[in-house]
Design an enzyme around this catalytic site. Structure first.
Site, PDB file in Angstrom:
ATOM      1  N   HIS A  79       0.836  -1.212   0.000  1.00 56.13           N
ATOM      2  CA  HIS A  79       0.000   0.000   0.000  1.00 56.13           C
ATOM      3  C   HIS A  79       0.868   1.258   0.000  1.00 56.13           C
ATOM      4  O   HIS A  79       0.565   2.235  -0.692  1.00 56.13           O
ATOM      5  CB  HIS A  79      -0.950   0.002   1.198  1.00 56.13           C
ATOM      6  CG  HIS A  79      -1.826  -1.205   1.260  1.00 56.13           C
ATOM      7  ND1 HIS A  79      -2.501  -1.583   2.403  1.00 56.13           N
ATOM      8  CD2 HIS A  79      -2.141  -2.135   0.314  1.00 56.13           C
ATOM      9  CE1 HIS A  79      -3.189  -2.694   2.154  1.00 56.13           C
ATOM     10  NE2 HIS A  79      -2.979  -3.043   0.902  1.00 56.13           N
ATOM     11  N   HIS A 265      -0.433 -10.999  -5.095  1.00 56.30           N
ATOM     12  CA  HIS A 265       0.953 -10.571  -4.882  1.00 56.30           C
ATOM     13  C   HIS A 265       1.966 -11.498  -5.553  1.00 56.30           C
ATOM     14  O   HIS A 265       2.927 -11.031  -6.163  1.00 56.30           O
ATOM     15  CB  HIS A 265       1.258 -10.490  -3.385  1.00 56.30           C
ATOM     16  CG  HIS A 265       0.376  -9.537  -2.644  1.00 56.30           C
ATOM     17  ND1 HIS A 265       0.287  -8.193  -2.977  1.00 56.30           N
ATOM     18  CD2 HIS A 265      -0.455  -9.711  -1.590  1.00 56.30           C
ATOM     19  CE1 HIS A 265      -0.563  -7.609  -2.147  1.00 56.30           C
ATOM     20  NE2 HIS A 265      -1.032  -8.499  -1.312  1.00 56.30           N
TER      21      HIS A 265
END
Length: 306
Positions: A79, A265
Protein backbone atom coordinates in the site's frame (compact mmCIF):
# COMPACT_ATOMS: atom_id res chain seq x y z
CA UNK A 1 13.63 17.45 -18.95
CA UNK A 2 11.29 15.38 -16.77
CA UNK A 3 13.08 15.02 -13.44
CA UNK A 4 13.32 12.39 -10.73
CA UNK A 5 11.43 13.03 -7.50
CA UNK A 6 11.98 12.62 -3.80
CA UNK A 7 10.22 14.03 -0.75
CA UNK A 8 11.02 17.56 0.38
CA UNK A 9 11.40 16.77 4.09
CA UNK A 10 11.12 13.88 6.53
CA UNK A 11 7.63 12.86 7.56
CA UNK A 12 6.64 10.40 10.30
CA UNK A 13 3.55 8.35 11.14
CA UNK A 14 2.58 5.77 13.71
CA UNK A 15 0.19 2.91 13.09
CA UNK A 16 -0.43 -0.75 13.85
CA UNK A 17 1.14 -3.79 12.23
CA UNK A 18 -1.56 -5.83 10.49
CA UNK A 19 -0.17 -9.19 11.57
CA UNK A 20 1.55 -8.37 14.88
CA UNK A 21 -1.01 -5.90 16.21
CA UNK A 22 1.95 -3.91 17.60
CA UNK A 23 2.61 -0.17 17.29
CA UNK A 24 4.85 0.70 14.33
CA UNK A 25 6.57 4.01 13.57
CA UNK A 26 7.35 4.83 9.93
CA UNK A 27 9.61 7.65 8.68
CA UNK A 28 9.90 8.70 5.02
CA UNK A 29 13.03 10.72 4.15
CA UNK A 30 14.55 12.37 1.08
CA UNK A 31 17.19 10.43 -0.87
CA UNK A 32 19.72 11.42 -3.58
CA UNK A 33 19.11 10.83 -7.30
CA UNK A 34 19.25 7.22 -8.52
CA UNK A 35 18.85 5.83 -4.98
CA UNK A 36 15.50 4.21 -5.66
CA UNK A 37 13.37 3.19 -2.68
CA UNK A 38 15.30 1.76 0.28
CA UNK A 39 13.64 0.38 3.42
CA UNK A 40 15.50 0.34 6.74
CA UNK A 41 14.73 -1.72 9.86
CA UNK A 42 15.75 0.62 12.70
CA UNK A 43 14.77 -1.89 15.40
CA UNK A 44 17.82 -3.99 14.43
CA UNK A 45 21.29 -3.25 15.79
CA UNK A 46 22.90 -2.21 13.53
CA UNK A 47 20.02 -1.02 11.36
CA UNK A 48 19.41 -3.15 8.25
CA UNK A 49 18.72 -1.59 4.83
CA UNK A 50 16.85 -3.56 2.16
CA UNK A 51 16.59 -2.05 -1.34
CA UNK A 52 13.16 -2.40 -2.95
CA UNK A 53 14.04 -4.71 -5.83
CA UNK A 54 11.99 -7.48 -7.41
CA UNK A 55 14.49 -10.17 -6.37
CA UNK A 56 14.19 -9.11 -2.70
CA UNK A 57 10.48 -10.01 -2.71
CA UNK A 58 10.66 -13.46 -1.16
CA UNK A 59 7.31 -13.69 0.60
CA UNK A 60 3.92 -13.11 -1.03
CA UNK A 61 1.48 -14.89 1.31
CA UNK A 62 -1.20 -12.40 2.41
CA UNK A 63 1.12 -9.46 1.59
CA UNK A 64 4.31 -8.49 -0.25
CA UNK A 65 7.48 -8.72 1.85
CA UNK A 66 11.08 -7.75 1.15
CA UNK A 67 13.54 -10.26 2.66
CA UNK A 68 17.34 -9.97 2.63
CA UNK A 69 19.86 -12.83 2.43
CA UNK A 70 19.94 -13.11 6.24
CA UNK A 71 16.17 -13.60 6.37
CA UNK A 72 15.41 -10.13 7.78
CA UNK A 73 12.07 -8.99 6.40
CA UNK A 74 9.86 -5.95 5.96
CA UNK A 75 6.29 -7.02 5.24
CA UNK A 76 3.12 -5.39 3.90
CA UNK A 77 4.92 -2.89 1.67
CA UNK A 78 2.31 -2.85 -1.12
CA UNK A 79 0.00 0.00 0.00
CA UNK A 80 2.93 2.33 0.73
CA UNK A 81 4.49 1.39 -2.61
CA UNK A 82 1.21 2.07 -4.41
CA UNK A 83 1.32 5.61 -2.99
CA UNK A 84 4.98 6.05 -4.02
CA UNK A 85 4.13 4.81 -7.52
CA UNK A 86 0.98 6.91 -7.72
CA UNK A 87 2.82 10.14 -6.86
CA UNK A 88 5.86 9.27 -8.96
CA UNK A 89 8.40 9.21 -6.11
CA UNK A 90 11.66 7.76 -7.46
CA UNK A 91 13.95 8.11 -4.45
CA UNK A 92 13.26 7.76 -0.72
CA UNK A 93 14.63 6.15 2.42
CA UNK A 94 11.87 4.63 4.53
CA UNK A 95 12.65 3.69 8.14
CA UNK A 96 10.43 1.36 10.13
CA UNK A 97 10.93 0.09 13.70
CA UNK A 98 9.20 -3.26 13.15
CA UNK A 99 9.09 -6.18 10.68
CA UNK A 100 6.07 -4.68 8.87
CA UNK A 101 4.79 -1.39 7.46
CA UNK A 102 1.78 -0.10 9.47
CA UNK A 103 -1.55 -1.02 7.90
CA UNK A 104 -3.09 2.45 8.57
CA UNK A 105 -6.68 2.30 7.21
CA UNK A 106 -6.01 -0.61 4.83
CA UNK A 107 -5.67 1.61 1.75
CA UNK A 108 -2.95 3.80 0.20
CA UNK A 109 -4.72 7.04 1.12
CA UNK A 110 -2.87 7.72 4.43
CA UNK A 111 0.47 7.23 2.64
CA UNK A 112 -0.61 9.60 -0.15
CA UNK A 113 -1.45 12.16 2.56
CA UNK A 114 1.95 11.60 4.24
CA UNK A 115 3.86 12.06 0.98
CA UNK A 116 1.88 15.17 0.08
CA UNK A 117 2.51 16.53 3.61
CA UNK A 118 6.25 15.97 3.15
CA UNK A 119 6.13 17.81 -0.17
CA UNK A 120 7.53 16.55 -3.46
CA UNK A 121 10.92 17.78 -4.66
CA UNK A 122 12.15 17.47 -8.24
CA UNK A 123 15.81 16.51 -8.56
CA UNK A 124 18.52 17.37 -11.06
CA UNK A 125 18.48 14.05 -12.94
CA UNK A 126 16.19 12.65 -15.64
CA UNK A 127 13.30 10.42 -14.53
CA UNK A 128 13.57 6.97 -16.12
CA UNK A 129 10.51 5.06 -17.29
CA UNK A 130 10.41 1.33 -17.96
CA UNK A 131 8.92 1.02 -21.45
CA UNK A 132 7.44 -2.35 -22.45
CA UNK A 133 8.64 -3.39 -25.94
CA UNK A 134 6.89 -6.76 -26.29
CA UNK A 135 4.34 -8.81 -24.32
CA UNK A 136 5.42 -10.72 -21.21
CA UNK A 137 2.91 -13.05 -19.53
CA UNK A 138 2.82 -15.32 -16.46
CA UNK A 139 0.15 -17.85 -15.52
CA UNK A 140 -0.86 -19.95 -12.53
CA UNK A 141 -3.80 -22.23 -13.22
CA UNK A 142 -6.62 -19.98 -14.44
CA UNK A 143 -4.93 -16.84 -13.06
CA UNK A 144 -2.70 -14.76 -15.30
CA UNK A 145 -1.01 -11.38 -15.65
CA UNK A 146 0.54 -9.69 -18.67
CA UNK A 147 2.44 -6.54 -19.62
CA UNK A 148 2.36 -5.41 -23.24
CA UNK A 149 3.28 -2.25 -25.19
CA UNK A 150 1.06 0.79 -24.70
CA UNK A 151 1.75 4.51 -24.98
CA UNK A 152 0.79 5.39 -21.39
CA UNK A 153 0.10 3.10 -18.43
CA UNK A 154 -3.21 1.28 -18.69
CA UNK A 155 -4.61 -1.23 -16.20
CA UNK A 156 -7.16 -3.82 -17.31
CA UNK A 157 -8.02 -5.91 -14.26
CA UNK A 158 -10.69 -8.53 -13.58
CA UNK A 159 -11.49 -10.45 -10.40
CA UNK A 160 -13.97 -13.30 -10.01
CA UNK A 161 -15.38 -13.89 -6.53
CA UNK A 162 -18.52 -15.96 -5.99
CA UNK A 163 -19.33 -14.08 -2.76
CA UNK A 164 -22.77 -12.44 -3.28
CA UNK A 165 -21.64 -8.94 -2.24
CA UNK A 166 -18.55 -8.97 -4.49
CA UNK A 167 -20.37 -10.70 -7.36
CA UNK A 168 -22.96 -7.91 -7.23
CA UNK A 169 -20.25 -5.25 -7.60
CA UNK A 170 -18.35 -4.42 -10.76
CA UNK A 171 -15.45 -6.88 -10.93
CA UNK A 172 -13.74 -5.54 -14.07
CA UNK A 173 -12.02 -2.14 -14.33
CA UNK A 174 -10.03 -0.57 -17.17
CA UNK A 175 -8.23 2.69 -16.36
CA UNK A 176 -5.55 4.88 -17.86
CA UNK A 177 -3.18 5.86 -15.09
CA UNK A 178 -2.55 9.41 -13.96
CA UNK A 179 -1.73 10.68 -10.48
CA UNK A 180 -5.11 12.39 -10.22
CA UNK A 181 -6.98 9.22 -11.32
CA UNK A 182 -4.99 7.15 -8.82
CA UNK A 183 -5.62 9.50 -5.89
CA UNK A 184 -9.32 9.95 -6.67
CA UNK A 185 -10.37 6.51 -7.92
CA UNK A 186 -7.94 3.93 -6.47
CA UNK A 187 -5.98 5.14 -3.43
CA UNK A 188 -8.89 4.92 -0.94
CA UNK A 189 -9.81 1.29 -1.75
CA UNK A 190 -9.23 -0.86 1.34
CA UNK A 191 -8.01 -4.39 1.70
CA UNK A 192 -10.82 -6.87 2.26
CA UNK A 193 -11.16 -10.15 4.08
CA UNK A 194 -13.67 -12.78 5.08
CA UNK A 195 -14.65 -13.32 8.71
CA UNK A 196 -14.00 -17.08 8.41
CA UNK A 197 -10.41 -16.41 7.26
CA UNK A 198 -9.78 -13.77 9.94
CA UNK A 199 -10.79 -16.23 12.68
CA UNK A 200 -8.34 -18.81 11.26
CA UNK A 201 -5.53 -16.24 10.91
CA UNK A 202 -5.93 -15.02 14.49
CA UNK A 203 -5.86 -18.59 15.77
CA UNK A 204 -2.45 -18.79 14.04
CA UNK A 205 -1.21 -15.48 15.52
CA UNK A 206 -1.74 -13.57 12.26
CA UNK A 207 -3.91 -10.52 11.44
CA UNK A 208 -3.82 -9.54 15.12
CA UNK A 209 -4.00 -5.87 14.09
CA UNK A 210 -6.80 -6.40 11.57
CA UNK A 211 -10.17 -4.78 12.24
CA UNK A 212 -12.97 -2.89 10.52
CA UNK A 213 -10.78 0.20 11.06
CA UNK A 214 -8.36 -1.08 8.42
CA UNK A 215 -10.24 -3.56 6.23
CA UNK A 216 -13.55 -4.30 4.57
CA UNK A 217 -14.82 -7.37 6.43
CA UNK A 218 -17.40 -9.74 4.92
CA UNK A 219 -19.36 -12.62 6.38
CA UNK A 220 -20.94 -15.21 4.07
CA UNK A 221 -23.48 -12.73 2.70
CA UNK A 222 -22.61 -9.08 3.23
CA UNK A 223 -20.17 -6.32 4.20
CA UNK A 224 -20.06 -6.00 7.99
CA UNK A 225 -18.51 -2.51 8.18
CA UNK A 226 -21.18 -0.08 9.45
CA UNK A 227 -20.17 2.58 6.89
CA UNK A 228 -20.17 0.14 3.96
CA UNK A 229 -17.91 0.62 0.95
CA UNK A 230 -15.92 3.68 -0.19
CA UNK A 231 -16.40 2.78 -3.87
CA UNK A 232 -19.08 0.56 -5.35
CA UNK A 233 -16.26 -1.43 -6.97
CA UNK A 234 -13.86 -1.19 -3.99
CA UNK A 235 -12.89 -4.88 -4.20
CA UNK A 236 -11.40 -4.82 -7.71
CA UNK A 237 -9.97 -1.35 -7.10
CA UNK A 238 -8.05 -2.61 -4.08
CA UNK A 239 -6.60 -5.41 -6.20
CA UNK A 240 -5.47 -2.72 -8.67
CA UNK A 241 -3.95 -0.74 -5.78
CA UNK A 242 -2.03 -3.85 -4.68
CA UNK A 243 -0.80 -4.37 -8.24
CA UNK A 244 0.45 -0.76 -8.48
CA UNK A 245 2.51 -1.37 -5.34
CA UNK A 246 3.73 -4.81 -6.42
CA UNK A 247 4.80 -3.59 -9.87
CA UNK A 248 6.78 -0.67 -8.41
CA UNK A 249 9.55 -3.03 -7.27
CA UNK A 250 10.51 -2.99 -10.96
CA UNK A 251 12.27 0.23 -9.90
CA UNK A 252 10.59 2.62 -12.32
CA UNK A 253 7.20 3.81 -13.53
CA UNK A 254 6.00 1.44 -16.26
CA UNK A 255 4.90 2.50 -19.73
CA UNK A 256 2.68 -0.31 -21.00
CA UNK A 257 -0.63 -2.06 -20.44
CA UNK A 258 -1.02 -4.33 -17.41
CA UNK A 259 -3.79 -6.88 -17.95
CA UNK A 260 -4.65 -9.33 -15.20
CA UNK A 261 -7.21 -11.93 -14.22
CA UNK A 262 -7.53 -12.99 -10.56
CA UNK A 263 -3.90 -12.11 -9.90
CA UNK A 264 -2.40 -11.45 -6.47
CA UNK A 265 0.95 -10.57 -4.88
CA UNK A 266 2.74 -13.77 -5.98
CA UNK A 267 1.80 -13.54 -9.65
CA UNK A 268 2.40 -9.78 -9.75
CA UNK A 269 5.96 -10.35 -8.53
CA UNK A 270 6.48 -13.25 -10.94
CA UNK A 271 5.49 -10.91 -13.76
CA UNK A 272 8.01 -8.24 -12.72
CA UNK A 273 10.77 -10.85 -12.43
CA UNK A 274 9.88 -12.38 -15.81
CA UNK A 275 9.90 -8.93 -17.41
CA UNK A 276 13.27 -7.86 -15.99
CA UNK A 277 14.83 -11.22 -16.95
CA UNK A 278 13.92 -10.67 -20.63
CA UNK A 279 16.02 -7.66 -21.50
CA UNK A 280 14.68 -7.44 -25.04
CA UNK A 281 11.15 -6.93 -23.61
CA UNK A 282 11.82 -3.48 -22.13
CA UNK A 283 14.01 -0.40 -22.22
CA UNK A 284 14.58 2.60 -19.95
CA UNK A 285 13.53 5.91 -21.49
CA UNK A 286 13.53 9.57 -20.42
CA UNK A 287 11.68 12.60 -21.77
CA UNK A 288 12.82 16.15 -22.50
CA UNK A 289 9.39 17.76 -22.68
CA UNK A 290 6.29 17.46 -20.50
CA UNK A 291 4.16 17.21 -23.66
CA UNK A 292 6.02 14.03 -24.71
CA UNK A 293 5.34 12.12 -21.48
CA UNK A 294 2.42 9.70 -21.95
CA UNK A 295 1.78 9.43 -18.17
CA UNK A 296 0.84 12.39 -15.99
CA UNK A 297 2.43 12.66 -12.53
CA UNK A 298 0.99 16.10 -11.93
CA UNK A 299 3.44 18.05 -9.78
CA UNK A 300 1.55 19.28 -6.71
CA UNK A 301 1.72 23.00 -6.04
CA UNK A 302 4.76 23.82 -3.98
CA UNK A 303 7.15 21.29 -5.55
CA UNK A 304 10.64 22.74 -5.69
CA UNK A 305 13.67 22.09 -7.86
CA UNK A 306 16.87 20.79 -6.29
Amino acid sequence: MIFQRTVQKMVKATGVGLHSGNKVTLSIMPAPVNTGIVLVRTDMNPAVAIPAKAEQVRETTMCTALVNDEGIRISTIEHLFAALAGLGIDNAVIEVDAPEIPIMDGSASPFVFLLQSAGIKEQAAPKKYLKIKRPVRVEDGDKWAELKPFKGFRVNFKIDFAHPEIARSQQHVVMDFSTSAFVKDISRARTFGFMRDIEYLRANNLALGGSMENAVVLDEYRVLNPDGLRYEDEFVKHKILDAFGDLYVAGHAILGEFTAYKTGHALNNQLVRALLAQQDAWELVSFEKEADVPVSFTVPGGAVYA
